[in-house]
Design an enzyme around this catalytic site. Structure first.
Site, PDB file in Angstrom:
ATOM      1  N   ARG A  33       0.845  -1.359  -0.038  1.00 41.50           N
ATOM      2  CA  ARG A  33      -0.010   0.133  -0.123  1.00 41.50           C
ATOM      3  C   ARG A  33       0.857   1.328  -0.161  1.00 41.50           C
ATOM      4  O   ARG A  33       0.361   2.253  -0.285  1.00 41.50           O
ATOM      5  CB  ARG A  33      -1.027   0.085   1.204  1.00 41.50           C
ATOM      6  N   GLU A  46       4.168  -8.881  14.896  1.00 45.74           N
ATOM      7  CA  GLU A  46       3.521  -9.296  16.212  1.00 45.74           C
ATOM      8  C   GLU A  46       3.720 -10.719  16.493  1.00 45.74           C
ATOM      9  O   GLU A  46       4.015 -10.970  17.542  1.00 45.74           O
ATOM     10  CB  GLU A  46       2.145  -8.671  15.885  1.00 45.74           C
TER      11      GLU A  46
HETATM   12  P1  AMP Z   1       4.049  -1.676  11.703  1.00 49.39           P
HETATM   13  O1  AMP Z   1       5.106  -2.411  11.179  1.00 49.39           O
HETATM   14  O2  AMP Z   1       3.602  -2.236  13.028  1.00 49.39           O
HETATM   15  O3  AMP Z   1       4.276  -0.222  11.699  1.00 49.39           O
HETATM   16  O4  AMP Z   1       2.906  -2.011  10.566  1.00 49.39           O
HETATM   17  C1  AMP Z   1       2.835  -1.244   9.705  1.00 49.39           C
HETATM   18  C2  AMP Z   1       2.436  -2.042   8.547  1.00 49.39           C
HETATM   19  O5  AMP Z   1       1.482  -3.069   8.611  1.00 49.39           O
HETATM   20  C3  AMP Z   1       1.846  -0.821   7.104  1.00 49.39           C
HETATM   21  O6  AMP Z   1       2.318  -1.550   5.912  1.00 49.39           O
HETATM   22  C4  AMP Z   1       0.204  -1.224   7.163  1.00 49.39           C
HETATM   23  O7  AMP Z   1      -0.046  -1.241   5.986  1.00 49.39           O
HETATM   24  C5  AMP Z   1       0.261  -2.504   8.076  1.00 49.39           C
HETATM   25  N1  AMP Z   1      -0.657  -2.236   9.335  1.00 49.39           N
HETATM   26  C6  AMP Z   1      -0.620  -2.526  10.502  1.00 49.39           C
HETATM   27  N2  AMP Z   1      -1.311  -2.444  11.043  1.00 49.39           N
HETATM   28  C7  AMP Z   1      -2.556  -1.944  10.332  1.00 49.39           C
HETATM   29  C8  AMP Z   1      -3.869  -1.709  10.655  1.00 49.39           C
HETATM   30  N3  AMP Z   1      -4.755  -1.583  11.807  1.00 49.39           N
HETATM   31  N4  AMP Z   1      -4.792  -1.505   9.640  1.00 49.39           N
HETATM   32  C9  AMP Z   1      -4.139  -1.432   8.480  1.00 49.39           C
HETATM   33  N5  AMP Z   1      -2.976  -1.731   8.271  1.00 49.39           N
HETATM   34  C10 AMP Z   1      -2.040  -1.943   8.888  1.00 49.39           C
END
Ligand code: AMP
Length: 173
Positions: free
Chosen positions: A58, A95
């Protein structure tokens, strides 16, 4: 325009307990999509970047139009095994489990400044991995831009050394 109204929240997707932020209503609304791109373009311009790095998948939706608007090279950071030429890989924790991101070795010249783009900042692990790839190439992270920052997951703190900007901040939960 109320951009927040263009984000749809879906509970328990893709797994129980996750509040998924669905950006497809924003993508499907040309005025909202343009407004979001205008804001992210301003972030990247202020960071004085020489390249836009988009994170699969995305991040491509925002990164590629930004690169076009600013007349800058677009560099894809992809999930492991998708890039065909010589590449560097970084492993990072999710996670549950781990994941890997790749960048082409010739994607950025040493010393270049890059602006990293993704749709959502949650814990910051994905963006941090992309920043590591930029730095492994000898380039510099000029800043990071997100459509949505999820408050309360520590992403901004985790990315503290970098300049982080988001169009929307949403409460997690
Ligand atoms: P993070 O590495 O935890 O910051 O997660 C970011 C990545 O996971 C991004 O590429 C987002 O597209 C996806 N992502 C994480 N959490 C969500 C969420 N609650 N809704 C949509 N996409 C998410």
């Amino acid at each position: 325009m109320e951009l927040e109204a263009c984000i749809r929240t879906i509970a328990d997707f893709p797994r129980p307990g996750i509040l998924f932020r669905d950006i497809t209503p924003l993508l499907g609304n040309p005025a909202a999509f343009r407004e979001a791109l205008d804001a992210m373009t301003a972030f990247a311009r202020a960071a004085d970047a020489e390249a836009i790095v988009g994170i699969e998948s995305r991040g491509f939706l925002f990164g590629a139009p930004l690169a076009d608007r600013l007349g800058l090279p677009f560099v894809p950071v992809r999930k492991e095994g998708k890039l065909p030429a010589a590449r560097l890989t970084v492993e990072y924790a999710l996670e549950y489990g781990e994941s890997r991101l790749d960048i082409h070795q010739d994607a950025l010249r040493r010393g270049a400044s890059a602006f990293v783009v993704d749709d959502v900042l949650a814990t910051g692990g994905t963006a941090l991995a992309a920043a590591k790839l930029v730095e492994l190439l000898g380039a510099r992270v000029a800043g990071m831009g997100f459509l949505i920052e999820l408050d309360g997951l520590g992403g901004r703190d985790r990315l503290a050394p970098y300049r982080v900007e988001a169009v929307l901040r949403l409460k997690e939960g």
